[in-house]
Structure formats: C-alpha cells, structure tokens
Design a protein around this motif. Sequence first.
Motif, PDB file in Angstrom:
ATOM      1  N   THR A  29       0.842  -1.187   0.000  1.00 50.49           N
ATOM      2  CA  THR A  29       0.000   0.000   0.000  1.00 50.49           C
ATOM      3  C   THR A  29       0.879   1.240   0.000  1.00 50.49           C
ATOM      4  N   GLY A 231     -14.683  -3.244   1.250  1.00 51.58           N
ATOM      5  CA  GLY A 231     -13.812  -2.095   1.417  1.00 51.58           C
ATOM      6  C   GLY A 231     -14.454  -0.795   0.991  1.00 51.58           C
ATOM      7  N   PHE A 232     -13.636   0.247   0.983  1.00 52.30           N
ATOM      8  CA  PHE A 232     -14.076   1.606   0.679  1.00 52.30           C
ATOM      9  C   PHE A 232     -14.136   1.817  -0.831  1.00 52.30           C
ATOM     10  N   ARG A 233     -15.339   2.133  -1.336  1.00 50.08           N
ATOM     11  CA  ARG A 233     -15.544   2.476  -2.744  1.00 50.08           C
ATOM     12  C   ARG A 233     -14.861   1.483  -3.687  1.00 50.08           C
ATOM     13  N   THR A 234     -15.208   0.226  -3.529  1.00 48.93           N
ATOM     14  CA  THR A 234     -14.638  -0.808  -4.388  1.00 48.93           C
ATOM     15  C   THR A 234     -15.326  -0.794  -5.750  1.00 48.93           C
ATOM     16  N   GLN A 241     -19.189   4.112   1.342  1.00 46.15           N
ATOM     17  CA  GLN A 241     -18.391   5.226   1.861  1.00 46.15           C
ATOM     18  C   GLN A 241     -17.567   4.877   3.106  1.00 46.15           C
ATOM     19  N   VAL A 243     -15.933   1.079   5.468  1.00 45.47           N
ATOM     20  CA  VAL A 243     -15.524  -0.325   5.399  1.00 45.47           C
ATOM     21  C   VAL A 243     -16.377  -1.126   6.360  1.00 45.47           C
ATOM     22  N   GLU A 341     -17.089   4.543   9.082  1.00 45.80           N
ATOM     23  CA  GLU A 341     -16.714   5.591   8.138  1.00 45.80           C
ATOM     24  C   GLU A 341     -15.877   6.662   8.828  1.00 45.80           C
ATOM     25  N   ILE A 354     -13.440   9.528   3.510  1.00 48.13           N
ATOM     26  CA  ILE A 354     -12.131   9.069   3.064  1.00 48.13           C
ATOM     27  C   ILE A 354     -11.986   7.596   3.451  1.00 48.13           C
ATOM     28  N   ASP A 355     -10.946   6.967   2.930  1.00 46.67           N
ATOM     29  CA  ASP A 355     -10.722   5.540   3.189  1.00 46.67           C
ATOM     30  C   ASP A 355     -10.322   5.330   4.656  1.00 46.67           C
ATOM     31  N   GLN A 358      -6.680   3.549   5.282  1.00 46.17           N
ATOM     32  CA  GLN A 358      -5.495   4.397   5.211  1.00 46.17           C
ATOM     33  C   GLN A 358      -5.449   5.355   6.391  1.00 46.17           C
TER      34      GLN A 358
END
Length: 371
Positions: A29, A231-234, A241, A243, A341, A354-355, A358
């Motif tokens: 990553t 996951g986020f926005r796969t 939005q 996980v 989120e 945001i993710d 991360q």
Amino acid sequence: MSIPRPRKIVLLVALVATLVLLCCGGSVTALLVGGLTDEGSDKLTASGGCGKAGPIDPDTKLPRIRPYGAEQIRNAAVIINVGADLKMPPRAWVIAVATAMQESRLNNLGNLGARNDHDSLGLFQQRPSSGWGTPQQVQDPVYSSTKFYKKLKTIPGWEKMPLTRAAQRVQISAYPDAYAKHEPIATQIVNTLADGAANAVGSSVAMVCASAGQIAASGWTLPTGAVVGSGFRTASRPNHQGVDLIAGKQTPIMAAASGIVSMVKCDEDRRGRRTCNVDGYPGKGGCGWMVEIQHAGNVMTRYCHMVTRPFVREGQEVAAGELIGRVGSSGNSSGPHLHFEVHLNNDRSSAGAIDPVQFMREQGSPLGGPG
C-alpha cells in the motif's frame, strides 16, 4: 543550551516521494503523508516504526512541517526529548507539543509588553507570578517543558483524557477547548521527529506499536477488533463510503478517538421506516442504529448497524476506547458487522468520506486485513 538526548527517539530524515509499506495482510500500500517541506518544496514522508531508535538531534537540519519553521520544529524536538528523558510515555509528548502549538505556536516567547497575557512567557506561556519559575527559567525550553510534564504527571488519569482536557488541567487556560484542534499536526510532528512514536501505545514507555484494544499516542484506537470485509468504494460497491468490519453480534464497539457524539438515531430505510430492533437485509437501506462522533481536527466517524439503541447520547463527550454500542445487523445489512466511516471537515456527506483503512493506519491503529 544543553539538549537532553533520550535513547529511544530517532530523527526521521528521509523525505521521499512515496513510501510503500507491507500491511498486515501482505499487500503493498502506498502511504502518503503531507505537510512536510524542504526549503519550500513539497515532499512526502512517513514514519516506519513506533519510536524504537535513538535521539533527536535538534542541532541538525530538521524537516519542515507546515506551517512551522526550523526554530519552531527545533523547539518541538526539545519538548519530545525532555518527555523521553523524564520517562513520560509518547501520549504525553503529543499533548505537550499540541499545548505549545496553542500557547506560542512553538515559539519561545519573551516579554512582548502589552501583547503578553499578563506575565506569560516561553513555549507554554507559563507565568512567573503563578509559581512556574523565574522569567529566565520559563524562557528556557528545557525547563518549561520539564515543568509542563511534571504537572501533567500529577493529574490522575491524564493518559485516558481527551487531549484538550489534559492540557487544560495543566494550563488553566481561558480557552479550554482551544488545544484540540492542534492534535492532528502534533501527532504528525511526533511521528516525523520520533520515528512513529505516536503509533506506539500511548500510556507505555516501552515504545511498542499499539494493537487491538490499545490506544495509540495519537489518541486513536480500533473501533472493534475485526477483519475488513467490504472495502471503501470498491469496483463492486463504488458508493460504499466506509468499510465493513466483520464481527459477531454483541461484539463491543468503541469510540475510535475522544470527541463529542453528534448524532444517535435509528436511520430510516428506503421505505421511510425506522425498524432498527430487527435484523435488516440487503437492499433495505439505511444504517440501522447508528452513531456519529466529531473529533479533533474536524474529523467525524460513523458507526452503523448496531444491534440495539447505542449506549451514548447526542452531546455526550466520549473518550477513546469508550463503549458506545454493540455489533448487530440492523438496516441495510446481510449479516452482523460494523460499518465504519471516517469523514474530513465534519462533512457527513459522501464528499467528506475518506478511506478508513489508510486513515487509521496513519493514526497507528490499523484496521484488520481483507477478509
């Protein structure tokens, strides 16, 4: 001036355009951390440890961390060094740096005449008339940092307090809520100068990376110990939005950081119903029983699909790791999990999301690997 040199801090001097880290699941990553400059040009850096190495040398060329200059970062290095010499854990370093950011913008302020708050001086704006020391002493960064840490150490439970409350107990400021906004950059400064020390367990001097159930020196912790499912926005769920953290019913859900509860509700489904006390199903719509918390730095976290009404109320102050509810499957859900989120700028819309994977990695509390 003699600078204390603790054994367990290292200066991170490698500024790179990208840094790749192997996460716990084995995937590669890219981790990008902004805010650093070298002679005005943007660079990227990241800490690779949890504060396990040698001393900061304030007399070397230190990295720039916007919006602070070289002398200000040197003062931050002195604050960290003093904390380590006094055997204060890294959470104390974050609190001390954030406090000095609020009080002096990390400048060692002298007598500014009418611009001084009474007789406040130095990094922490300590007042000789209040017993902090002589004017000469409180303008010595080593002395003033030592006085701050020694006062902090006398406060029962400071390690678990929100940063702004711990700082206020030391400073007795007329603006008790002002310290919170500095926590994110203070965390970045500690991580950059001290080899990721804000990723370590905040209450321990052992410099061990925080894990499930432990609060990092950054003030963040896992909302629940679980692997990441969706996951986020796969590609398959571009509008997801957050996980999904896969956990059984009744698994505890904790506040990921200290903050103020801004929303508690049973979210409506697509038919306008509030039926959160039963299991949901795919396509039902809505978050079910949900909580939103506003944190320092205008960060908001959201927790969805709880099994029953959450244990907190709107307007309540919560600490990192405090129980706020339990995992369930209410709302738009195919099985028990926590939908988690993270939003920036206190923007609860999709534009602010945001993710979380991360973000939490950067706070020293990485979420579980893909399930």
